[in-house]
Design a protein around this motif. Structure first.
Motif, mmCIF file in Angstrom:
data_model
loop_
_atom_site.group_PDB
_atom_site.id
_atom_site.type_symbol
_atom_site.label_atom_id
_atom_site.label_comp_id
_atom_site.label_asym_id
_atom_site.label_seq_id
_atom_site.Cartn_x
_atom_site.Cartn_y
_atom_site.Cartn_z
ATOM 1 N N THR A 82 1.172 -0.103 -7.427
ATOM 2 C CA THR A 82 1.947 -1.338 -7.258
ATOM 3 C C THR A 82 3.391 -0.938 -6.991
ATOM 4 O O THR A 82 3.845 0.127 -7.433
ATOM 5 C CB THR A 82 1.878 -2.227 -8.515
ATOM 6 O OG1 THR A 82 2.378 -1.506 -9.649
ATOM 7 C CG2 THR A 82 0.454 -2.680 -8.792
ATOM 8 N N ALA A 83 4.088 -1.796 -6.258
ATOM 9 C CA ALA A 83 5.486 -1.508 -5.947
ATOM 10 C C ALA A 83 6.267 -2.805 -5.889
ATOM 11 O O ALA A 83 5.770 -3.823 -5.378
ATOM 12 C CB ALA A 83 5.600 -0.768 -4.622
ATOM 13 N N GLY A 84 7.467 -2.746 -6.418
ATOM 14 C CA GLY A 84 8.328 -3.923 -6.340
ATOM 15 C C GLY A 84 8.721 -4.220 -4.914
ATOM 16 O O GLY A 84 8.847 -5.377 -4.513
ATOM 17 N N ARG A 85 8.891 -3.149 -4.125
ATOM 18 C CA ARG A 85 9.191 -3.327 -2.696
ATOM 19 C C ARG A 85 8.596 -2.153 -1.942
ATOM 20 O O ARG A 85 8.668 -1.007 -2.383
ATOM 21 C CB ARG A 85 10.688 -3.405 -2.445
ATOM 22 C CG ARG A 85 11.068 -3.404 -0.954
ATOM 23 C CD ARG A 85 12.506 -3.764 -0.731
ATOM 24 N NE ARG A 85 12.751 -5.160 -1.114
ATOM 25 C CZ ARG A 85 13.945 -5.764 -1.009
ATOM 26 N NH1 ARG A 85 14.988 -5.093 -0.548
ATOM 27 N NH2 ARG A 85 14.090 -7.018 -1.359
ATOM 28 N N LEU A 86 8.030 -2.451 -0.809
ATOM 29 C CA LEU A 86 7.436 -1.432 0.043
ATOM 30 C C LEU A 86 8.055 -1.559 1.430
ATOM 31 O O LEU A 86 8.054 -2.632 2.032
ATOM 32 C CB LEU A 86 5.917 -1.618 0.131
ATOM 33 C CG LEU A 86 5.138 -0.512 0.852
ATOM 34 C CD1 LEU A 86 5.214 0.785 0.061
ATOM 35 C CD2 LEU A 86 3.675 -0.930 1.029
ATOM 36 N N VAL A 87 8.605 -0.456 1.918
ATOM 37 C CA VAL A 87 9.177 -0.404 3.263
ATOM 38 C C VAL A 87 8.232 0.416 4.123
ATOM 39 O O VAL A 87 7.937 1.578 3.817
ATOM 40 C CB VAL A 87 10.571 0.227 3.252
ATOM 41 C CG1 VAL A 87 11.108 0.330 4.681
ATOM 42 C CG2 VAL A 87 11.513 -0.584 2.369
ATOM 43 N N ILE A 88 7.736 -0.218 5.205
ATOM 44 C CA ILE A 88 6.797 0.450 6.104
ATOM 45 C C ILE A 88 7.443 0.547 7.477
ATOM 46 O O ILE A 88 7.750 -0.472 8.103
ATOM 47 C CB ILE A 88 5.472 -0.316 6.200
ATOM 48 C CG1 ILE A 88 4.835 -0.475 4.807
ATOM 49 C CG2 ILE A 88 4.505 0.386 7.149
ATOM 50 C CD1 ILE A 88 3.583 -1.307 4.812
ATOM 51 N N GLY A 89 7.668 1.782 7.915
ATOM 52 C CA GLY A 89 8.219 2.004 9.250
ATOM 53 C C GLY A 89 7.119 2.384 10.215
ATOM 54 O O GLY A 89 6.207 3.145 9.876
ATOM 55 N N VAL A 90 7.176 1.836 11.435
ATOM 56 C CA VAL A 90 6.146 2.107 12.439
ATOM 57 C C VAL A 90 6.801 2.599 13.719
ATOM 58 O O VAL A 90 7.988 2.365 13.975
ATOM 59 C CB VAL A 90 5.297 0.850 12.718
ATOM 60 C CG1 VAL A 90 4.539 0.437 11.478
ATOM 61 C CG2 VAL A 90 6.175 -0.294 13.234
ATOM 62 N N ASP A 91 5.993 3.278 14.530
ATOM 63 C CA ASP A 91 6.456 3.745 15.830
ATOM 64 C C ASP A 91 6.270 2.618 16.850
ATOM 65 O O ASP A 91 5.158 2.107 17.034
ATOM 66 C CB ASP A 91 5.670 4.982 16.262
ATOM 67 C CG ASP A 91 6.163 5.536 17.581
ATOM 68 O OD1 ASP A 91 5.603 5.148 18.619
ATOM 69 O OD2 ASP A 91 7.099 6.361 17.538
ATOM 70 N N ALA A 92 7.376 2.225 17.482
ATOM 71 C CA ALA A 92 7.352 1.066 18.380
ATOM 72 C C ALA A 92 6.444 1.289 19.582
ATOM 73 O O ALA A 92 5.650 0.416 19.963
ATOM 74 C CB ALA A 92 8.773 0.745 18.839
ATOM 75 N N ALA A 93 6.514 2.469 20.197
ATOM 76 C CA ALA A 93 5.719 2.723 21.413
ATOM 77 C C ALA A 93 4.233 2.659 21.108
ATOM 78 O O ALA A 93 3.447 2.060 21.861
ATOM 79 C CB ALA A 93 6.093 4.087 21.993
ATOM 80 N N ASP A 94 3.801 3.285 19.986
ATOM 81 C CA ASP A 94 2.383 3.239 19.635
ATOM 82 C C ASP A 94 1.945 1.834 19.280
ATOM 83 O O ASP A 94 0.814 1.417 19.577
ATOM 84 C CB ASP A 94 2.101 4.175 18.453
ATOM 85 C CG ASP A 94 2.142 5.636 18.851
ATOM 86 O OD1 ASP A 94 2.096 5.909 20.062
ATOM 87 O OD2 ASP A 94 2.244 6.514 17.961
ATOM 88 N N LEU A 95 2.853 1.077 18.629
ATOM 89 C CA LEU A 95 2.501 -0.281 18.238
ATOM 90 C C LEU A 95 2.264 -1.154 19.470
ATOM 91 O O LEU A 95 1.360 -1.986 19.498
ATOM 92 C CB LEU A 95 3.602 -0.876 17.364
ATOM 93 C CG LEU A 95 3.317 -2.255 16.761
ATOM 94 C CD1 LEU A 95 2.096 -2.185 15.837
ATOM 95 C CD2 LEU A 95 4.537 -2.776 16.003
ATOM 96 N N ILE A 96 3.069 -0.955 20.523
ATOM 97 C CA ILE A 96 2.899 -1.723 21.758
ATOM 98 C C ILE A 96 1.546 -1.433 22.393
ATOM 99 O O ILE A 96 0.876 -2.311 22.941
ATOM 100 C CB ILE A 96 4.057 -1.410 22.740
ATOM 101 C CG1 ILE A 96 5.374 -1.957 22.172
ATOM 102 C CG2 ILE A 96 3.781 -1.978 24.126
ATOM 103 C CD1 ILE A 96 6.595 -1.560 22.974
ATOM 104 N N ARG A 97 1.090 -0.140 22.208
ATOM 105 C CA ARG A 97 -0.201 0.238 22.764
ATOM 106 C C ARG A 97 -1.353 -0.179 21.863
ATOM 107 O O ARG A 97 -2.517 0.033 22.189
ATOM 108 C CB ARG A 97 -0.257 1.749 22.975
ATOM 109 C CG ARG A 97 0.659 2.252 24.080
ATOM 110 C CD ARG A 97 0.291 3.675 24.477
ATOM 111 N NE ARG A 97 0.438 4.587 23.347
ATOM 112 C CZ ARG A 97 1.549 5.274 23.080
ATOM 113 N NH1 ARG A 97 2.617 5.144 23.884
ATOM 114 N NH2 ARG A 97 1.598 6.072 22.044
#
Length: 646
Positions: A82-97
């Motif tokens: 469990t986490a009070g806050r979770l920050v998830i970063g993603v790669d924009a180019a892969d996400l577009i694909r």
């Protein structure tokens, strides 16, 4: 120049378009997409219980509040994470694909709920992913390539770890930084835990991290650092904790190390590991068993080699070892404290008494097991052993040291010595000895070095107390000793009997036998027998082992024969071991001299009478007979003369 401007313009427009597309993706939608991918790979549901916001800076991705990752089915209803806050970063180019490549996963104030089941499997092993990978084969591998996590960061995490059948471990302020740039490559880990508030840092690498997460064996290397201590592990391991490889390490302060690991404090005597150097081929199994081969272990000034097996899951720790070493110095185990400045003017009297400093024997409760030692020697403050084979068996704070045999005091000892700290400290021994030099033995064990000679015999003893003074003052037991030729220094029995025939301050004997009994720190003997060249001597009295004093009487006898008991002069030795008072009974020395003068006078008279009477005279009867014969002879001569004879 125009070409460059066109390229730059196209690049800016592409980036702007990408950000525009991402900006129109709702945060909740992106969270669902990420959650689906995580669940697909782990078999665990991800729940976003709070707000979910899309972010462009400082991380492209989402920020979600109140996030939970479900536990394994067998591990109970509480989430694994469990986490009070979770920050998830993603790669924009892969996400577009349509791919999700997580470049950052940061949990703020997370809580990890970890445990293992009976077979050693942890709830962090994602069995659904393993099953899918096994069933789908290569296709699963290809599909999973669309999901990867490049970095995981946990800041200020709390941890609850419940190994099956063992005590629960809880820690706070756990920090983790994991970098995994290649989904099929090596991951680097930087973990800091604080079992007792002090940081313990683990920096390592795991090869084929993806397969490792699926429960397969992978190559690992890690460096562990904490309070004046450092260790290095290189080998192979899996998620259950099993390990096989080489371990090296050193600690300059093991007390600080134990405190940093959250272990109970223990005062480690010098020579048993206040500082440690260690190296061994090591095998560890998830049930807490450790096998050590090609072992090299340095404990302070002592170094041993060999092999050992340890069961860390047992309480207390269980140890079986076969070790070899040079001379082991354990003199700090029972060493008396150094005299204080106030004792300097007492002539050393304070230092001569037994130490009243408490003996810390708590180390006896740290482990159970058996250790065999083949050493070139062993030293404590009270004794020194030569080349020896020893075994030490420890069970519930009771240690038995078996001598198999050992070389000591110029001779050989065998038997056993016992230290028992179950209900207060007690020491005991059952020993037999041969060809032992008594000056060395009594000097080291009792501080008395005035008896010289080679001895054989036996000794049983028991002492109770938490200091050397209490133990020596409580000694009970018995023993016997037999010596060949030897001598006592400090007094000369022969000189007492014959001032012209002394031995320069020593009593030399041809043989000596004695038995003794000890009670409450006092040794008593009443059957000492010693044979001297011109004397024989007997002895009886007491020796204060606790008080370091004695009151003993030697009785030498001279001129004894089959028809005469001879002349005896008791000599009493009384006072401190270190400065005893020796007093013979001088009144019994006068009579022999007077008798000698009288005998000389009588002999002179007998010689004169023999000369005058013409016959040997040895006794008073001889005198009477000679005088009678002389009178009769003279009367016969006078009668013959009167009758006219010749």
């Amino acid at each position: 120049m125009r070409l460059i401007l066109r390229l730059l313009t196209a690049l800016v427009l592409t980036v702007a378009a990408a950000f525009a597309i991402l900006a129109f993706i709702p945060g909740q939608k992106l969270a669902e997409l990420v959650g689906q991918q995580i669940e697909k790979q782990t078999g665990r549901q991800v729940v976003f219980g709070g707000d979910v916001r899309f972010s462009l800076w400082p991380t492209l991705g989402i920020q979600a509040d109140t996030v939970a990752l479900a536990n394994a089915d067998w591990a109970g209803p509480e989430p694994m994470l469990t986490a009070g806050r979770l920050v998830i970063g993603v790669d924009a180019a892969d996400l577009i694909r349509g791919d999700v490549r997580i470049t950052e996963l940061t949990a703020i104030v997370p809580h990890l709920n970890l445990e293992t089941r009976e077979d050693g499997t942890g709830n962090w092993v994602f069995e659904s992913a393993q099953a899918e990978a096994g069933a789908a084969g290569e296709s699963a591998t290809d599909e999973s390539a669309s999901f990867a996590i490049e970095a995981v960061t946990l800041n200020g995490a709390s941890l609850r770890y419940a190994p099956h059948g063992q005590d629960v471990i809880e820690m706070s302020q756990v920090d983790l930084n994991l970098l995994w740039p290649d989904p099929n490559g090596t991951a680097t880990i930087d973990l800091t835990v604080r079992p007792s508030g002090k940081p313990v840092r683990v920096q390592g690498e795991v090869g084929s991290f993806k397969q490792f997460l699926l429960g397969q064996v992978a190559s690992v290397g890690a460096t562990v650092t904490t309070q004046a201590s450092k260790a290095r592990l290189d080998g192979r391991a899996d998620l259950t904790g099993a390990f096989d490889g080489r371990v090296t390490g050193a600690s300059e302060d093991t007390s600080a190390l134990m405190a940093a690991l959250g272990l109970a404090p223990a005062e480690i005597p010098q020579g048993l590991g206040r500082t440690v150097e260690f190296a061994a081929d090591t095998t560890y199994t998830p049930d807490g068993r450790i096998a050590l081969r090609d072992l090299s272990l340095s404990l302070d000034q002592n170094t041993v080699t060999g092999e050992a097996d340890v069961n860390t899951s047992a309480s207390p720790l269980q140890l079986t070892a076969a070790l070899k070493g040079d001379v082991l110095d354990l003199s700090a185990l029972d060493a008396a404290p150094a005299p204080s400045a106030g004792d300097a003017g007492t002539g050393g009297a304070a230092a001569r008494g037994w130490s009243t400093e408490p003996i810390d024997a708590s180390a006896l409760a740290l482990l159970d097991g058996q250790i065999s030692l083949d050493v070139q020697g062993l030293k404590t403050s009270s004794l020194t052993l030569g080349p020896s084979r020893l075994t030490v068996a420890v069970e519930r704070a009771r240690a038995v040291l078996s001598l198999l045999p050992v070389q000591a005091f110029g001779g050989a000892l065998q038997g056993e010595l016992i230290a028992n700290n179950r209900n207060g400290l007690s020491v005991a021994g059952r020993l037999s000895f041969a060809e032992v030099q008594m000056q060395e033995a009594l000097g080291q064990l009792a501080g008395y070095d005035k008896l010289h000679g080679e001895a054989s015999g036996a000794l049983n003893f028991l002492g109770v107390g938490n200091s050397m003074d209490q133990i020596m003052s409580s000694l009970d037991g018995k023993g016997n000793v037999e010596l060949g030729k030897g001598f006592f220094t400090g007094f000369d029995l022969q000189a007492i009997m014959d001032p012209d025939g002394g031995n320069g301050g020593s009593t030399i004997f041809e043989g000596l036998t004695a038995s003794f009994a000890m009670e409450d720190g006092t040794l008593r003997n009443d059957d000492l027998r010693a044979a001297l060249k011109v004397l024989k001597a007997e002895g009886e009295g007491r020796v204060g082992l606790g008080a370091q004093d004695l009151d003993y009487t030697f009785t030498p006898t001279a001129f004894a024969s089959d028809t005469s008991s001879g002349i005896s002069v008791p000599v009493r030795i009384r006072g401190s071991w270190f400065d005893p008072e020796i007093k013979p009974d001088l009144s019994k020395l006068v009579q022999p001299k007077l008798d000698e003068a009288e005998e000389k006078a009588k002999q002179a008279v007998r010689d004169k009478l023999s000369e005058e009477l013409g016959v040997p005279v040895e006794t008073e009867q001889d005198v009477n007979d000679a005088l009678k014969r002389r009178v009769e002879e003279e009367a016969r001569k006078q009668l013959l003369k009167f009758l006219g004879g010749d």
